[in-house]
Design an enzyme around this catalytic site. Structure first.
Site, short mmCIF file in Angstrom:
data_model
loop_
_atom_site.label_atom_id
_atom_site.label_comp_id
_atom_site.label_asym_id
_atom_site.label_seq_id
_atom_site.Cartn_x
_atom_site.Cartn_y
_atom_site.Cartn_z
N PHE A 375 55.49 -26.64 64.23
CA PHE A 375 56.86 -27.10 63.98
C PHE A 375 57.22 -27.16 62.50
O PHE A 375 58.00 -28.01 62.07
CB PHE A 375 57.08 -28.48 64.63
CG PHE A 375 56.47 -28.61 65.99
CD1 PHE A 375 56.72 -27.66 66.97
CD2 PHE A 375 55.61 -29.64 66.29
CE1 PHE A 375 56.15 -27.76 68.22
CE2 PHE A 375 55.02 -29.75 67.53
CZ PHE A 375 55.29 -28.81 68.51
N CYS A 376 56.69 -26.24 61.70
CA CYS A 376 56.94 -26.22 60.26
C CYS A 376 56.69 -27.59 59.63
O CYS A 376 57.42 -28.03 58.73
CB CYS A 376 58.35 -25.73 59.96
SG CYS A 376 58.58 -23.99 60.35
#
Length: 459
Positions: A375-376
């Site tokens: 999710f970055c």
């Protein structure tokens, strides 16, 4: 009513109409089903109200700030009134500026480019990469993940008190985690920052779509967010807040619109006077439709009543968390614990499942769109999974094959446009996949787990 109260009366607020609500998708097992979009944390579907407003304006499209014609004047008025709408939505102070950008990432990179010399930046390892990485030209202190809101404040206070030399400083913090959905103690962190002579910027990408944001009330110096998470189309964002650092900095982009006056010098060079207003950092022809869509979304959320929207979302959050808790193989990820207030963003892992495989089965067999990966926010997810936060990871599927353990997670996220049926289908699918397994064979292709259509053989 508290904006964080859990409502049981569904009549308080119905889901807001969004684009794509009736889209159907094929199932690998046969037939079609209405798509359940449960990846709001990445990009929320555009509100129908926003799309209708944009469509009504489209025939009157014109370049802003540059034309004497009617359409240009109308577009300019629309552009600047949108700035006022966003300022009101964010509770901006009279002296604050609203600058339109491309995204949260763009907003924070703009602010990073405007930092004064020798500025020191303090950022928790829990941040999304959009707020973790832009500060490459500053002295950055990365703070370890806190396990309580109080610990977050204490950690920041210690770091600020110990900084040397004592000069300009900026704290960057999220309002709501894009991994756990947990709300951060923004007002307390802002007070700690200001007590130690620092400023603070709030990454509100996950907060603004789910919860009221008040710059003056939170006492933050800047707020950044993206339109595509606020139920508007892609390509627009906002940086709002104090004007002095932005006014004193070189323009983020050099070009038309940012310049007030350009003249040749006797030596053949060029002298430029730059704007001191928001236009200083808005060079080029602006994304008028994107800006208007953000303003439309701000109006739609305000008119729908944020208290009712939040109350309904809290009911869905409680429903999802309770449903996942009934499945022993599921572990929900959290920094602050079960009682922490949160928005509609929940990440989890399933024992015995590769996260990409699980997400692929939700999509292919149930028509449910979720997100899997890191999710970055690589350091945060690694920490939550009990791995070393320094481990290398990638956004997306790992090299592990379907069925093998991975160090990635699954994220389900929802908001103002989510029907109850989507949440119910998701929980039913989780129970069935855990108890009965996938109905189809899957393989890794180009880094993604996909149904093995070559054999077209059910498990």
């Amino acid at each position: 009513m508290s904006v964080l109260s859990a409502a049981t009366d569904q009549s308080l607020c119905a889901p807001l109409p969004v684009l794509g609500a009736d889209v159907t998708v094929p199932l690998v097992t046969g037939g079609e089903v209405t798509y359940a979009a449960l990846d709001y944390a990445a990009s929320a579907p555009a509100l129908q109200r926003v799309w209708d407003d944009v469509a009504a304006y489209a025939p009157y499209y014109g370049s802003v700030h540059r034309g004497a014609g009617y359409l240009s004047q109308l577009s300019t008025d629309l552009f600047e009134s949108s700035r006022e709408t966003v300022a009101e939505f964010l509770g901006c102070r009279a002296e604050d500026q609203v600058i339109f950008t491309r995204s949260t990432t763009d907003s924070l990179n703009l602010l990073a480019a405007a930092l004064p010399a020798d500025c020191q930046v303090f950022v928790f390892e829990t941040e999304h990469h959009a707020s973790l990485l832009p500060w490459r030209d500053a002295r950055v202190t990365y703070l370890n993940a806190p396990r309580t809101p109080a610990q977050a404040v204490e950690t920041l206070e210690r770091a600020l008190a110990d900084r040397d030399p004592y000069g300009p400083a900026l704290v960057c913090v999220t309002g709501a985690s894009n991994v756990t959905g947990e709300l951060w103690p923004v007002r307390e962190l802002a007070a700690a920052a200001h007590a130690h002579g620092a400023r603070i910027v709030l990454d509100a990408a996950q907060l603004a779509p789910h919860h009221p944001v008040d710059i003056a009330g939170l006492d933050v110096d800047w707020v950044a967010f993206s339109g595509h998470k606020l139920y508007a189309p892609f390509g627009s964002g906002v940086l709002a807040g104090r004007s002095d650092w932005l006014r004193d900095a070189e323009p983020y982009l050099a070009g038309g619109g940012a310049s007030r006056q350009v003249a040749r010098r006797a030596d053949g060079g060029v002298d430029v006077q730059w704007h001191t207003t928001a236009a200083r950092h808005e060079a080029g022809s602006p994304n008028v439709i994107g800006v208007y869509s953000i303003a439309s979304a701000c109006k739609a959320l305000t008119e729908a009543g944020f208290d009712s929207l939040v109350a309904r979302e809290q009911r869905l959050v409680s429903q999802v968390r309770a449903g996942l808790a009934e499945v022993p193989a599921v572990k929900v990820l959290s920094l602050f614990g079960d009682d922490a207030p949160r928005v509609g963003v929940i990440s989890f892992v399933v024992e015995g499942w590769n996260s990409s495989h699980f997400a692929a089965a939700l999509s292919a067999e149930y028509g449910i769109g979720v997100r899997d990966g890191l999710f970055c926010a690589h350091p945060l997810v690694r920490t939550l999974l009990g791995s070393d936060a320094r481990d290398v990871g990638e956004c997306g599927a790992p090299e592990a094959e379907p069925g093998e353990k991975s160090l990635n997670a699954i994220r389900v996220s929802f908001g103002a446009g989510t029907p109850d049926e989507h949440v119910e289908r998701f929980l039913r699918a989780v129970r069935e996949l855990v108890s009965e397994g996938a109905q189809w064979k899957y393989r890794t292709e180009d880094g993604r787990c996909v149904p093995d259509r070559g054999t077209a053989t059910q498990v």
